[in-house]
Design a protein around this motif. Structure first.
Motif, PDB file in Angstrom:
ATOM      1  N   ASN A   1      -4.024  -0.205   9.206  1.00  0.00           N
ATOM      2  CA  ASN A   1      -5.308  -0.703   8.685  1.00  0.00           C
ATOM      3  C   ASN A   1      -6.092  -1.371   9.819  1.00  0.00           C
ATOM      4  OD1 ASN A   1      -7.356  -1.992   7.314  1.00  0.00           O
ATOM      5  ND2 ASN A   1      -6.059  -2.474   5.555  1.00  0.00           N
ATOM      6  N   LYS A   2      -7.196  -0.730  10.207  1.00  0.00           N
ATOM      7  CA  LYS A   2      -7.919  -1.254  11.382  1.00  0.00           C
ATOM      8  C   LYS A   2      -8.713  -2.514  11.094  1.00  0.00           C
ATOM      9  CE  LYS A   2     -10.194   2.846  10.273  1.00  0.00           C
ATOM     10  NZ  LYS A   2      -9.044   3.536   9.753  1.00  0.00           N
ATOM     11  N   GLY A   3      -8.960  -2.812   9.805  1.00  0.00           N
ATOM     12  CA  GLY A   3      -9.772  -3.983   9.465  1.00  0.00           C
ATOM     13  C   GLY A   3      -9.305  -5.264  10.153  1.00  0.00           C
TER      14      GLY A   3
ATOM     15  N   ILE B   1      -0.540  -1.222   4.674  1.00  0.00           N
ATOM     16  CA  ILE B   1      -1.157   0.113   4.641  1.00  0.00           C
ATOM     17  C   ILE B   1      -2.116   0.191   3.467  1.00  0.00           C
ATOM     18  CG2 ILE B   1      -0.576   2.470   5.265  1.00  0.00           C
ATOM     19  CD1 ILE B   1       2.373   1.798   4.800  1.00  0.00           C
ATOM     20  N   THR B   2      -2.880  -0.878   3.260  1.00  0.00           N
ATOM     21  CA  THR B   2      -3.868  -0.871   2.176  1.00  0.00           C
ATOM     22  C   THR B   2      -5.207  -0.355   2.712  1.00  0.00           C
ATOM     23  OG1 THR B   2      -4.641  -3.129   2.547  1.00  0.00           O
ATOM     24  CG2 THR B   2      -2.724  -2.868   1.097  1.00  0.00           C
ATOM     25  N   THR B   3      -6.170  -0.292   1.814  1.00  0.00           N
ATOM     26  CA  THR B   3      -7.473   0.298   2.140  1.00  0.00           C
ATOM     27  C   THR B   3      -8.265  -0.538   3.151  1.00  0.00           C
ATOM     28  OG1 THR B   3      -7.700  -0.374  -0.165  1.00  0.00           O
ATOM     29  CG2 THR B   3      -8.401   1.780   0.351  1.00  0.00           C
TER      30      THR B   3
ATOM     31  N   GLY C   1       0.846  -1.192   0.000  1.00  0.00           N
ATOM     32  CA  GLY C   1       0.000   0.000   0.000  1.00  0.00           C
ATOM     33  C   GLY C   1       0.877   1.235   0.000  1.00  0.00           C
ATOM     34  N   TYR C   2       0.592   2.147  -0.923  1.00  0.00           N
ATOM     35  CA  TYR C   2       1.399   3.356  -1.068  1.00  0.00           C
ATOM     36  C   TYR C   2       0.486   4.503  -1.474  1.00  0.00           C
ATOM     37  CZ  TYR C   2       5.752   5.862  -2.122  1.00  0.00           C
ATOM     38  OH  TYR C   2       6.813   6.732  -2.124  1.00  0.00           O
ATOM     39  N   GLY C   3      -0.522   4.746  -0.618  1.00  0.00           N
ATOM     40  CA  GLY C   3      -1.441   5.855  -0.846  1.00  0.00           C
ATOM     41  C   GLY C   3      -1.036   7.023   0.039  1.00  0.00           C
ATOM     42  N   ASN C   4      -2.017   7.731   0.583  1.00  0.00           N
ATOM     43  CA  ASN C   4      -1.719   8.897   1.429  1.00  0.00           C
ATOM     44  C   ASN C   4      -0.784   8.532   2.577  1.00  0.00           C
ATOM     45  OD1 ASN C   4      -3.504  10.807   0.128  1.00  0.00           O
ATOM     46  ND2 ASN C   4      -5.185   9.563   0.921  1.00  0.00           N
ATOM     47  N   VAL C   5      -1.109   7.441   3.271  1.00  0.00           N
ATOM     48  CA  VAL C   5      -0.334   7.063   4.455  1.00  0.00           C
ATOM     49  C   VAL C   5       1.014   6.470   4.047  1.00  0.00           C
ATOM     50  CG1 VAL C   5      -0.290   5.592   6.507  1.00  0.00           C
ATOM     51  CG2 VAL C   5      -2.421   6.706   5.828  1.00  0.00           C
ATOM     52  N   GLY C   6       1.007   5.584   3.048  1.00  0.00           N
ATOM     53  CA  GLY C   6       2.251   4.938   2.614  1.00  0.00           C
ATOM     54  C   GLY C   6       3.286   5.955   2.170  1.00  0.00           C
TER      55      GLY C   6
ATOM     56  N   LEU D   1      -7.946  16.793   2.500  1.00  0.00           N
ATOM     57  CA  LEU D   1      -6.953  16.627   3.570  1.00  0.00           C
ATOM     58  C   LEU D   1      -6.338  15.224   3.571  1.00  0.00           C
ATOM     59  CD1 LEU D   1      -8.927  18.314   6.505  1.00  0.00           C
ATOM     60  CD2 LEU D   1      -7.011  19.286   5.218  1.00  0.00           C
ATOM     61  N   GLY D   2      -6.841  14.327   2.707  1.00  0.00           N
ATOM     62  CA  GLY D   2      -6.293  12.968   2.624  1.00  0.00           C
ATOM     63  C   GLY D   2      -6.722  12.083   3.780  1.00  0.00           C
ATOM     64  N   ILE D   3      -7.818  12.459   4.466  1.00  0.00           N
ATOM     65  CA  ILE D   3      -8.171  11.699   5.672  1.00  0.00           C
ATOM     66  C   ILE D   3      -9.418  10.842   5.508  1.00  0.00           C
ATOM     67  CG2 ILE D   3      -7.086  13.328   7.262  1.00  0.00           C
ATOM     68  CD1 ILE D   3     -10.062  14.295   7.810  1.00  0.00           C
ATOM     69  N   THR D   4     -10.122  10.959   4.378  1.00  0.00           N
ATOM     70  CA  THR D   4     -11.308  10.113   4.221  1.00  0.00           C
ATOM     71  C   THR D   4     -10.871   8.696   3.873  1.00  0.00           C
ATOM     72  OG1 THR D   4     -11.392  10.724   1.899  1.00  0.00           O
ATOM     73  CG2 THR D   4     -12.840  11.929   3.359  1.00  0.00           C
ATOM     74  N   GLU D   5     -11.733   7.736   4.191  1.00  0.00           N
ATOM     75  CA  GLU D   5     -11.505   6.400   3.666  1.00  0.00           C
ATOM     76  C   GLU D   5     -11.662   6.455   2.151  1.00  0.00           C
ATOM     77  OE1 GLU D   5     -10.347   3.797   5.149  1.00  0.00           O
ATOM     78  OE2 GLU D   5     -10.302   4.825   7.064  1.00  0.00           O
ATOM     79  N   ALA D   6     -11.058   5.484   1.423  1.00  0.00           N
ATOM     80  CA  ALA D   6     -11.166   5.475  -0.037  1.00  0.00           C
ATOM     81  C   ALA D   6     -12.647   5.522  -0.426  1.00  0.00           C
ATOM     82  CB  ALA D   6     -10.483   4.230  -0.590  1.00  0.00           C
TER      83      ALA D   6
ATOM     84  N   ALA E   1      -1.914  -1.996  -5.618  1.00  0.00           N
ATOM     85  CA  ALA E   1      -2.889  -2.757  -6.407  1.00  0.00           C
ATOM     86  C   ALA E   1      -2.800  -2.396  -7.889  1.00  0.00           C
ATOM     87  CB  ALA E   1      -4.296  -2.479  -5.889  1.00  0.00           C
ATOM     88  N   ARG E   2      -2.805  -1.085  -8.189  1.00  0.00           N
ATOM     89  CA  ARG E   2      -2.899  -0.659  -9.598  1.00  0.00           C
ATOM     90  C   ARG E   2      -1.664   0.084 -10.078  1.00  0.00           C
ATOM     91  NH1 ARG E   2      -7.696   3.121  -8.854  1.00  0.00           N
ATOM     92  NH2 ARG E   2      -6.520   3.355  -6.932  1.00  0.00           N
ATOM     93  N   HIS E   3      -0.849   0.570  -9.125  1.00  0.00           N
ATOM     94  CA  HIS E   3       0.298   1.389  -9.531  1.00  0.00           C
ATOM     95  C   HIS E   3       1.587   0.595  -9.633  1.00  0.00           C
ATOM     96  CE1 HIS E   3      -2.555   4.576  -8.340  1.00  0.00           C
ATOM     97  NE2 HIS E   3      -1.983   5.190  -9.350  1.00  0.00           N
ATOM     98  N   GLY E   4       1.501  -0.715  -9.527  1.00  0.00           N
ATOM     99  CA  GLY E   4       2.679  -1.539  -9.743  1.00  0.00           C
ATOM    100  C   GLY E   4       3.454  -1.842  -8.474  1.00  0.00           C
TER     101      GLY E   4
END
Ligand SMILES: NC(=O)c1ccc[n+]([C@@H]2O[C@H](COP(=O)([O-])OP(=O)(O)OC[C@H]3O[C@@H](n4cnc5c(N)ncnc54)[C@H](OP(=O)(O)O)[C@@H]3O)[C@@H](O)[C@H]2O)c1
Length: 319
Positions: free
Chosen positions: A98-100, A69-71, A7-12, A179-184, A36-39
């Motif tokens: 990831n709290k899941g 650090i995925t969704t 995972g390499y989004g806002n948090v990554g 702000l980059g804080i919402t869930e996807a 997932a999609r960015h390689g």
């Protein structure tokens, strides 16, 4: 120590930047990054085609620590849960925001980590990097947590504040997204799933509840209107998405509700991206932790503090 990122989004990205900034005092190295999609990237190389599986990625990116650090998936914690188990199977420690997985399977993961002889750390899953789990683990010996009360979801606060200024719910969601804080999927914030997952994670870790987000009595803010928020504000009342847990005679009751509070209530006073958690305990009465204006930098710090703690426990580095 080497860290592999899934995972390499806002948090990554914030975590990678923090590791880079701290590299002289804390010499972690990034072993690879899988998305997932960015390689996928190995070592400090560029992103190429994605690995065919997380297992393949982990095998090609040897590391001591894996950062998951995925969704968020509040339905069952997957695929993050399987990512963590794949890391354990390879003898890797895990840090996650990831709290899941913690909300769905903390007790099992704790046993699996112990059997594999590795650590699982998850400070950033609730209240960004503000010490909650590490505080309970390190600073409250002998204390039993009897319940908690928290205002834990920043997106809902920003949405409610936007509505108080007469804006629509959608405008509030967009402000939070910037702000980059919402869930996807922002409906997880609005319908209370993020809060339910955080409450389940807190109850599982601090109260040994063994519940899932589906066991939380949950109602979000989807039906709230700007008119209602403004009407309440005119009477010095505020709406706040509150998570509560308590032992009761039949077990542990965990609830998420948009509550109407006096606007001087401490839960209502923490606005925007600030969060407040009160722990109700036997030996320490009620104690609280607050994070003021936290964002992804602080989430990244929670992962970083967990990685440092693991490195200290592993005895491999003198930080
Ligand atoms: N943002 C916050 O303020 C915050 C605070 C605390 C906790 N968290 C938690 O931290 C986690 C990450 O949040 P975020 O804001 O960084 O999310 P995000 O920006 O949506 O990024 C998610 C990343 O995960 C990757 N991903 C998704 N499914 C994957 C899979 N099956 N295999 C490999 N990679 C996968 C995505 O890949 P692509 O790039 O290819 O799409 C993306 O890089 C979430 O669980 C969230 O609940 C976030």
């Amino acid at each position: 120590l080497r860290i592999a990122l899934i995972g390499y989004g806002n948090v990554g990205r914030a975590f990678a930047a923090l590791l880079q900034r701290q590299r002289h005092a804390y010499p972690f190295r990034i072993a690879g990054i899988h998305t997932a999609r960015h390689g996928t990237a190995y070592g400090d190389g560029r992103f190429g085609p994605p690995a065919s599986s997380v297992e393949e990625f982990l095998d090609r990116a040897p590391s001591e620590i894996v950062a998951e650090i995925t969704t968020l998936n509040p339905a069952n914690g997957e695929p993050a849960l399987s990512h963590i188990r794949a890391a354990f199977a390879r003898g890797r420690h895990v840090v996650t925001a990831n709290k899941g997985p913690i909300a769905h399977a903390y007790a099992a993961l704790r046993e699996q980590a112990a059997a594999a002889g590795v650590q699982l750390r998850f400070e950033s899953t609730v209240m960004d990097g503000v010490p909650v789990f590490n505080m309970a683990r390190n600073n409250l010996p002998g204390v039993k947590v009897l319940g908690f009360t928290g205002a834990l979801n920043s997106t809902s606060k920003i949405v409610i504040e936007a509505m108080r200024q007469g804006q629509s719910m959608q405008a509030g969601i967009e402000a939070a997204r910037r702000l980059g804080i919402t869930e996807a999927d922002a409906s997880y914030d609005i319908e209370g799933w993020d809060s339910a997952a955080k409450a389940a994670a807190l109850a599982n870790v601090l109260m040994d509840a063994r519940i899932t987000p589906q066991d939380v009595d949950r109602r979000g803010i989807a039906r709230l209107t700007p008119e209602r928020v403004r009407e309440l504000a005119a009477n010095r009342k505020a709406v706040c998405l509150v998570s509560r847990a308590r032992f009761n005679p039949t077990g542990i009751r965990v609830r998420v509700r948009a509550e109407v509070l006096d606007d001087r209530d401490p839960l209502a006073a923490v606005s925007g991206t600030s969060n407040l958690l009160l722990l109700h305990t036997d030996l320490m009465g009620t104690i609280g932790t607050a994070g003021i204006n936290c964002g992804v930098e602080q989430t990244a710090y929670g992962l970083f503090s967990d990685a440092v703690d693991i490195a200290r426990h592993a005895g491999s580095v003198q930080f």
